[in-house]
Design an enzyme around this catalytic site. Structure first.
Site, PDB file in Angstrom:
ATOM      1  N   TYR A  77       7.347  -8.314   7.515  1.00 51.11           N
ATOM      2  CA  TYR A  77       7.472  -7.133   6.653  1.00 51.11           C
ATOM      3  C   TYR A  77       8.623  -6.231   7.092  1.00 51.11           C
ATOM      4  CZ  TYR A  77       3.266  -7.343   3.732  1.00 51.11           C
ATOM      5  OH  TYR A  77       2.327  -7.664   2.787  1.00 51.11           O
TER       6      TYR A  77
ATOM      7  N   ASP B 231      -3.669 -21.798   7.320  1.00 53.69           N
ATOM      8  CA  ASP B 231      -4.118 -22.564   6.139  1.00 53.69           C
ATOM      9  C   ASP B 231      -5.586 -22.932   6.285  1.00 53.69           C
ATOM     10  OD1 ASP B 231      -3.345 -24.198   8.279  1.00 53.69           O
ATOM     11  OD2 ASP B 231      -2.459 -25.756   7.012  1.00 53.69           O
TER      12      ASP B 231
ATOM     13  N   LYS C 271       0.257 -19.800  12.931  1.00 54.64           N
ATOM     14  CA  LYS C 271       0.790 -21.065  12.407  1.00 54.64           C
ATOM     15  C   LYS C 271       1.585 -21.680  13.553  1.00 54.64           C
ATOM     16  CE  LYS C 271       1.399 -23.999   9.014  1.00 54.64           C
ATOM     17  NZ  LYS C 271       0.324 -24.773   8.366  1.00 54.64           N
TER      18      LYS C 271
ATOM     19  N   ASP D 272      -2.319  -9.712   5.347  1.00 51.33           N
ATOM     20  CA  ASP D 272      -2.265  -9.226   3.963  1.00 51.33           C
ATOM     21  C   ASP D 272      -3.007 -10.208   3.055  1.00 51.33           C
ATOM     22  OD1 ASP D 272      -1.395  -7.728   1.682  1.00 51.33           O
ATOM     23  OD2 ASP D 272       0.163  -9.243   1.358  1.00 51.33           O
TER      24      ASP D 272
ATOM     25  N   ASP E  13      -7.236 -10.007   1.434  1.00 48.92           N
ATOM     26  CA  ASP E  13      -7.606 -10.044   0.004  1.00 48.92           C
ATOM     27  C   ASP E  13      -8.649 -11.123  -0.230  1.00 48.92           C
ATOM     28  OD1 ASP E  13      -5.790  -8.048  -0.685  1.00 48.92           O
ATOM     29  OD2 ASP E  13      -5.106  -9.116  -2.484  1.00 48.92           O
TER      30      ASP E  13
HETATM   31  C1  IPM Z   1      -1.828  -4.054   1.268  1.00 46.46           C
HETATM   32  C2  IPM Z   1      -0.847  -4.103   0.130  1.00 46.46           C
HETATM   33  C3  IPM Z   1       0.510  -3.703   0.653  1.00 46.46           C
HETATM   34  C4  IPM Z   1       0.930  -4.725   1.683  1.00 46.46           C
HETATM   35  C5  IPM Z   1       1.605  -3.513  -0.416  1.00 46.46           C
HETATM   36  C6  IPM Z   1       1.163  -2.551  -1.501  1.00 46.46           C
HETATM   37  C7  IPM Z   1       2.900  -3.101   0.175  1.00 46.46           C
HETATM   38  O1  IPM Z   1      -0.853  -5.364  -0.452  1.00 46.46           O
HETATM   39  O2  IPM Z   1      -1.985  -2.963   1.853  1.00 46.46           O
HETATM   40  O3  IPM Z   1      -2.446  -5.073   1.563  1.00 46.46           O
HETATM   41  O4  IPM Z   1       1.471  -5.786   1.335  1.00 46.46           O
HETATM   42  O5  IPM Z   1       0.706  -4.477   2.859  1.00 46.46           O
HETATM   43 MG    MG Z   2      -2.376  -6.646   0.291  1.00 41.60          MG
END
Ligand code: IPM
Ligand code: MG
Length: 356
Positions: free
Chosen positions: A140, A223, A191, A247, A251
């Site tokens: 990032y 993975d 990885k 990240d 999710d």
């Molecule tokens: C998160 C989001 C952010 C990230 C974006 C909005 C920059 O997806 O906080 O997980 O990728 O970190």
């Molecule tokens: Mg995110």
């Protein structure tokens, strides 16, 4: 001394959900919580007002505060802007300027919402994972980065995945400390079979484990970790990983619970300052309709009380109040199922305040 909270609602539903969290903080103030709240602009809203997603004034406010409560940033409206001024840059700027390297993302399945998951109840019931994501390094922020044009006229895009030993060590330390207060297991995700930087990551975590041998440590390729999260998520207690893997995996873990609208997060620096925000985004499709779920933001206030404001009893009260409204059958649209009582964003906030 009065502690300071910077309140940054941001974009989309950020405005509505933070308004409900403010009601909760006000209720606690009435019960003796000694905090002061100051609002600031961030994200697309800040860009519209000032030409930048992270105005100097907001950064100053954030730096001078003990904790930051953030709603969400982003939206269709700003998608075509140059990447350097997109709303997301506001969030990334706060993370890096404040050194918020440790991102804690719990994925908890509330028993009241067991049907919300797309996975079978036996796979997810009792799920309680903590993802510890490195937040200020890795791909990032790595340099060099950009898009260049080669001699033949073709464009080439590049980013850099880079970690120093010290960065790995401090995030792994956070993971071991958190595991010690929970299930005493850490799974480090990398990885290492392909990327040298994560092979080093694995070495550093192993080295640190020598001083943390009361914690059970395992390693997993990313993975496989993605697959295991969906196959048998309850094998995990604490997972620690890089910025980008975290990240993606967070999710995935959030969706195991079926209700991303319920999950808070904390991003901490070395001084114990923290930024607290729901895991979900700004949901521009439902913004302004008073239908978004404010519970992730309200639960973020609970994390704030626990990790930055040293008020664990008040944190417990919020968490109990949220359980109470769920027990009472109150549901916003995202977690609604037959037989429950559908409520709006503000009705949910009011119900939590009443339950407090
Ligand atoms: C998160 C989001 C952010 C990230 C974006 C909005 C920059 O997806 O906080 O997980 O990728 O970190
Ligand atoms: Mg995110």
């Amino acid at each position: 001394m009065t502690k300071k909270i910077a309140v940054l609602p941001g974009d989309g539903i950020g405005q509505e959900i933070v308004a409900e969290a403010i009601k909760v903080i006000k209720k606690l103030q009435a019960d003796g919580l000694d905090v002061e709240m100051n609002e600031g602009l961030v994200g697309g809203t800040a860009y519209d007002a000032t030409g930048t997603p992270l105005p100097e004034e907001t950064l100053k406010l954030a730096k001078e505060s003990d904790a930051i409560l953030l709603g969400a940033v982003g939206g269709y409206k700003w998608e075509s802007l140059d990447i350097s001024v997109r709303p997301e840059k506001g969030l990334l700027g706060l993370r890096s300027e404040l050194g918020l390297f440790a991102n804690l993302r719990p994925a908890i399945l509330y028993p009241q919402l067991a049907d919300a998951s797309t996975l079978k109840p036996e796979v997810v019931s009792g799920l309680d994972i903590m993802i510890v994501r490195e937040l200020t390094g890795g791909i990032y922020f790595g340099q060099p980065r950009g898009v260049r044009t080669l001699d033949n006229g073709e464009r080439e895009g590049f980013n850099t995945l880079v970690y120093r030993e010290s960065e790995v060590k401090r995030i792994a330390e956070v993971a071991f400390d958190i595991a010690r207060k929970r299930g005493k297991k850490v799974c480090s995700v990398d990885k290492a079979n392909v990327l040298e930087v994560t092979e080093m990551w694995r070495d550093v975590v192993n080295e640190l484990h020598k001083d943390n041998s009361d914690i059970e440590l395992s390693h997993m390729y990313v993975d496989n970790a993605a697959m295991q999260l969906v196959r048998a998520p309850k094998q995990f207690d604490v997972m620690v990983t890089t910025n980008m893997f975290g990240d993606i995996l967070s999710d995935c873990a959030a969706m195991l619970t079926g209700s991303i609208g319920m999950l808070p997060s904390a991003s901490l620096n070395e001084k114990g300052q923290g930024m607290y925000e729901p895991i979900h985004g700004s949901a521009p499709d439902i913004a302004g309709q008073n239908v978004a779920n404010p519970l992730a933001t309200i639960l973020s206030v609970a994390m704030m009380l626990r990790y930055s404001l040293d008020e664990p009893a008040m944190a417990d009260r919020i968490e109990k109040a949220v359980e109470k409204v769920l027990d009472d059958g109150l549901r916003t649209a995202d977690i609604y199922s037959d037989g429950m009582k559908k409520v709006s964003t503000s009705e949910m906030g009011d119900a939590v305040v009443a339950a407090l």
